[in-house]
Design a protein around this motif. Structure first.
Motif, PDB file in Angstrom:
ATOM      1  N   TYR A 122      -5.196  -0.365  -6.407  1.00  0.00           N
ATOM      2  CA  TYR A 122      -4.292   0.322  -7.322  1.00  0.00           C
ATOM      3  C   TYR A 122      -4.330  -0.306  -8.720  1.00  0.00           C
ATOM      4  CZ  TYR A 122      -2.545   2.749  -3.201  1.00  0.00           C
ATOM      5  OH  TYR A 122      -2.443   3.519  -2.073  1.00  0.00           O
ATOM      6  N   ALA A 141       1.128   4.123  -2.767  1.00  0.00           N
ATOM      7  CA  ALA A 141       0.742   5.488  -2.366  1.00  0.00           C
ATOM      8  C   ALA A 141       1.888   6.451  -2.651  1.00  0.00           C
ATOM      9  CB  ALA A 141       0.360   5.504  -0.890  1.00  0.00           C
ATOM     10  N   ASP A 191       0.840  -1.194   0.000  1.00  0.00           N
ATOM     11  CA  ASP A 191       0.000   0.000   0.000  1.00  0.00           C
ATOM     12  C   ASP A 191       0.881   1.252   0.000  1.00  0.00           C
ATOM     13  OD1 ASP A 191      -2.110   1.710   0.176  1.00  0.00           O
ATOM     14  OD2 ASP A 191      -2.695   1.179   2.215  1.00  0.00           O
ATOM     15  N   GLN A 192       1.862   1.250   0.901  1.00  0.00           N
ATOM     16  CA  GLN A 192       2.743   2.404   1.026  1.00  0.00           C
ATOM     17  C   GLN A 192       3.538   2.626  -0.260  1.00  0.00           C
ATOM     18  OE1 GLN A 192       2.583   4.458   3.632  1.00  0.00           O
ATOM     19  NE2 GLN A 192       3.837   5.728   2.275  1.00  0.00           N
TER      20      GLN A 192
END
Lengths: 345, 345, 345, 345
Positions: free
Chosen positions: D166, D122, D118-119
């Motif tokens: 994503y 992002a 996720d990071q």
């Protein structure tokens, strides 16, 4: 020495050089995110009568063909082109380097024939083994063609119809589009092209720019639209210019006050004069083409005599004693140069 | 239903199945580093009369063509092949997917002509713009060809001579090599091939193996030698079999007591009988070929009648009412099957 | 608005614009076969003290990295680079698009460490499975680095030594080479680079040219020499400029009377003044770098205040309330611009 | 010599060998168009509780990873994987050879962490320059991992959720899926996997087959569905087996009466016994993993002693005097072999 060798032997339309000088110390954001580029895109959209078209600027022709074809052709497919097409013959395998086969159709005066395209696809899909073969995935043509000839509007419409019937976008290489648009007898306008083709490019390198090709995605029908993340695809193909405004500036200039067509007309007018003189003097014109490229078949003695005074382009050996040579005019050809050539013929 | 559809419709020579069963619980090291594989390579080298040859085993034909051609063809170059060549027509663009163009020569009964190859290259290098084109970088032929025909020794030697003159290695696709080596009238031995070609493969998939192709780099002259780190290149192309000894076992079996040729002869004998019967009955043989593939042109009624009883291979639509079909025998074709087919004709 | 966003926001050294105007109607042969290009190559060879070097001109940086790395790296291998290297981070996968993996080493102030390179290769070749992995096949570094830092001559020599020990050519990306050559404390001359590296490029786009990068193959040792048919490889990568003399003209100008270094010095002098002011005012400099790029860590309030008046480059979010920003001077930075910036700090 | 070197050192489940023998003279249509293959697909769909799933059979693992990843990852994008992932480390650059970068996340016991994924994404999309970088375009994980560890159902669900957020399909490499499904403590069923992943494969090569991997496209959500013309893509990647029924036969056998899981359990049971013995004797287990791979750190003396009697797999040099070695059981490991190993410890 006098040269009619090609149409990319001079710099750029003087207005472009003047603007380069005038804006040289201005600071622009990079990669085409500047206002000049935005403005140039607007002018091209307007010239195309295609307010929704998506316009991108690349540096050169092979690069543009490679980037566009690789982006619009499915992974499992190839691009259909005339056997004489630039992508098939003169691009050092740039298309195959991206993984796509060039599927060839016979050329007729440099053009493909819509019925032969139809037949090619019909035969392909009728083959029991077609899944083991290379699908026809997109269609590449050029206007004007390698031989300086032109597709008529009816021919283009028919090719697009067949292409779309078999799920293929139609891509038109317009490296010499200016000379096509302004040729005697041409019936295809920029708006026609934007209506018929799924993507095409407006050549700058050969028509008044230092370099640059304007790719137009025309957003119509099922093949509409720019490939997703096309900026990234351009970059991945090594084709993204850091100082993108240089492209914007050139196309903004070329599409101001119709400069693009005005200078293209100069090339055709020069070519028309030369063609008339060649015919008068009994030369053999290899193709019946109305644009800035004139192909003539010369015997060795005549070739030798001419080449002492003027640089011509070599096309191919016709037979043991004859060669097909190219006389190429351009936006920058002067009346004096034409006179000098006519005196030599 | 009776089938003469292709030569890869049955399993493997019974000896292979027996050895698979016998060795099933033995533990082998992976990726072809086992003794069975080493032994199979030795037998192939011996059969080729080429003690210095380098032998590699891959799984399938397209994979082998893709891996070998990509490894031997310079980055700036393409591979020359007959227009009818498997790599040009029936491999889904696997060659282009590795970045290389297939440069085509006309086929004559499925074969390229050495003089036309010479002319192609001479014309290429004579072109003023050749650096903007795709260099001929390697030559691909197959023995037997797509149409079941054979190159003579003299033809192969001449093609190799021309290939080498223009700095190209000669690669021979031997997917059906067994059927070539044992055909009536063939004058090319395995030793000849190892002497003439720079690299070739001995097809297993279509000649008695479950799968597998043995690539032989023949180490002669300036094109000698295996591409550097070929194991890595095989792996990079997704072509390295984990249980490599399965390939070693199969080729060791096929090259023991001449099994490879013995079973190949069976296919040719069956084909010869069928060919004789076809000729007797007035069928039209499309090609004059001595190996296991027989192409015949059938009118629709005859085709329909035959296909009620036997599966044939489709080759192409000849005209509106005729089709070229393939009758394909193999190492596994039985006398009973031949009799059944003959009764149908 | 004032901008220190990047070093490619202005046109070109005024002499270049003047020469473009002066030669605009001259006719040049295409693709770099002109006299201006030949003359520029001579000047670069002279500046490099490398009379045998082979010089080529390409248009942009990513394109150059892609074309060179793909041409010098073996098919079975990847290119070793710093994790922070431009080819690894900011080129949209252009290297991988040509089939090569980027193998990363840790960066130390943007640089790789020779001992870590040695260790990487030693570990690679010590691995029993190395043939199943991606070989280190070439080494990519940049001078100056992404962070504006410099390799010392000793560091470069040691990296080259290790690279060569493991059969890898050393390629130096010199997109900002001018700023490296003229930085305070730099001990690497152009001649050093030509002696140490196997291939490098002299960046024009960021140092005084409209566009253009001069690739220098230095012909020394076993990694000597230009890849065979490099012109074709350039074309195949879509990187061959039709009007090649535009590149020749620009580099001929930049290498006349040391213009390249003179204008580069301007950027460094401006950066030195700004760095001194930043230090005086207590700003945090992220890297200790002597060239035209200054990275500073700003709290949000300061960033917001500054960005009302000056465009800076964004590098990365440092933490929730701080950002690393880039102040970039260039050959075109004026004293007035520096003063204006200093007043804002 | 005793060998616990890997899990692909023996042939196949005896039933497979028996069926190969029994069907050896049957005639099958090629390329997987046979009934056995259709039947195997049905059984796999049933085992997955996924009646709409699309199943394909390929020959080997690297080949499968290469073909699937290249087919599901957008042209402008790379595939996200653990730094320790097979595609990143041990496939000779097969992924990059198709033009896609492998984007790495840190591994934790061989696994990626959903929050770090996720990071990563992002941060990627927050970068002002993300269009100049390689998009995360698909996610690759393996179950079991390179280190024999397992994802929990909750972990897989969370990774899929992030991947989909994503716009990335989730691909699960199941080369050792049998050993995962049947491991003590595993909570992920085949039906779970078919529900969570967009595409995964069921490894045959390492779990009872001579060769073969079953790719399952699970048709759910927006990433559903097989890539268009996937058969052609398989062929283009050199991965289409001529005698496709050999794959169908093997998977039909493996998915009859739960044979696949039954034989996999054998490997885990053997590994559990060995692990217990190792712990008893004070060996250091490198990872806490429940499947058929056991990694232990050995001092040189112990390693030397053991290797006189048993072949182990080498993983890496831990320090100057210790090595991480692998003990690998498989479907074919016998009780006698385990006893023999235990006696050596």
């Amino acid at each position: 020495m006098l040269s009619f060798e090609n149409d990319y032997s001079c710099g750029a339309a003087p207005d472009i050089i003047a603007r380069l000088a005038a804006t040289n110390t201005d600071q622009f954001p990079g990669y085409g995110s500047d206002q000049l580029t935005a403005q140039a895109k607007d002018k091209i959209r307007e010239a195309c009568g295609a307010p929704d078209a998506d316009v991108w600027f690349l540096v050169g022709g092979t690069q543009t063909n490679q980037t566009v074809i690789d982006s619009i052709t499915p992974q499992y497919a190839g691009v259909v082109a005339a056997a004489s097409g630039h992508v098939n013959v003169h691009e050092a395998g740039a298309i195959e380097a991206t993984g796509h086969k060039v599927l060839t159709l016979p050329q007729h005066n440099g053009k493909i024939d819509a019925d032969e395209l139809d037949q090619y696809c019909a035969t392909f899909y009728a083959d029991a083994n077609y899944e083991h073969m290379v699908f026809p995935g997109s269609v590449y043509i050029s206007q004007a063609t390698e031989y300086g000839t032109l597709y008529t509007k009816a021919e283009l419409e028919r090719i697009a119809e067949i292409a779309h019937r078999y799920d293929m976008p139609l891509f038109v290489d317009g490296a010499r589009l200016g000379y096509a648009l302004t040729a005697t007898g041409n019936d295809v306008t920029l708006a026609d092209l934007a209506r018929i083709a799924d993507v095409f490019y407006i050549g700058g390198t050969k028509v008044g720019a230092l370099f640059g090709e304007a790719v137009v995605f025309t957003h119509h029908g099922k093949f509409s639209g720019t490939p997703k993340h096309f900026l990234t695809l351009i970059k991945q193909h090594g084709a993204l210019l850091a100082k993108g405004w240089l492209l914007g500036l050139q196309f903004d200039t070329l599409f101001t006050d119709d400069l693009y067509c005005r200078i293209a007309r100069n090339a055709n007018a020069a070519a028309d004069r030369i063609r008339a003189a060649l015919r008068d003097k009994g030369y053999t014109l290899t193709f019946d083409a109305p644009t800035n490229q004139i192909f003539i078949t010369l015997d060795d003695a005549t070739r030798k005599r001419l080449e002492q005074h003027v640089r011509l382009g070599f096309m191919e050996q016709a037979d043991e004693t004859h060669t097909v040579m190219r006389i190429c005019t351009s936006w920058s050809t002067t009346e004096a140069q034409v006179e000098e050539l006519l005196a030599l013929l």
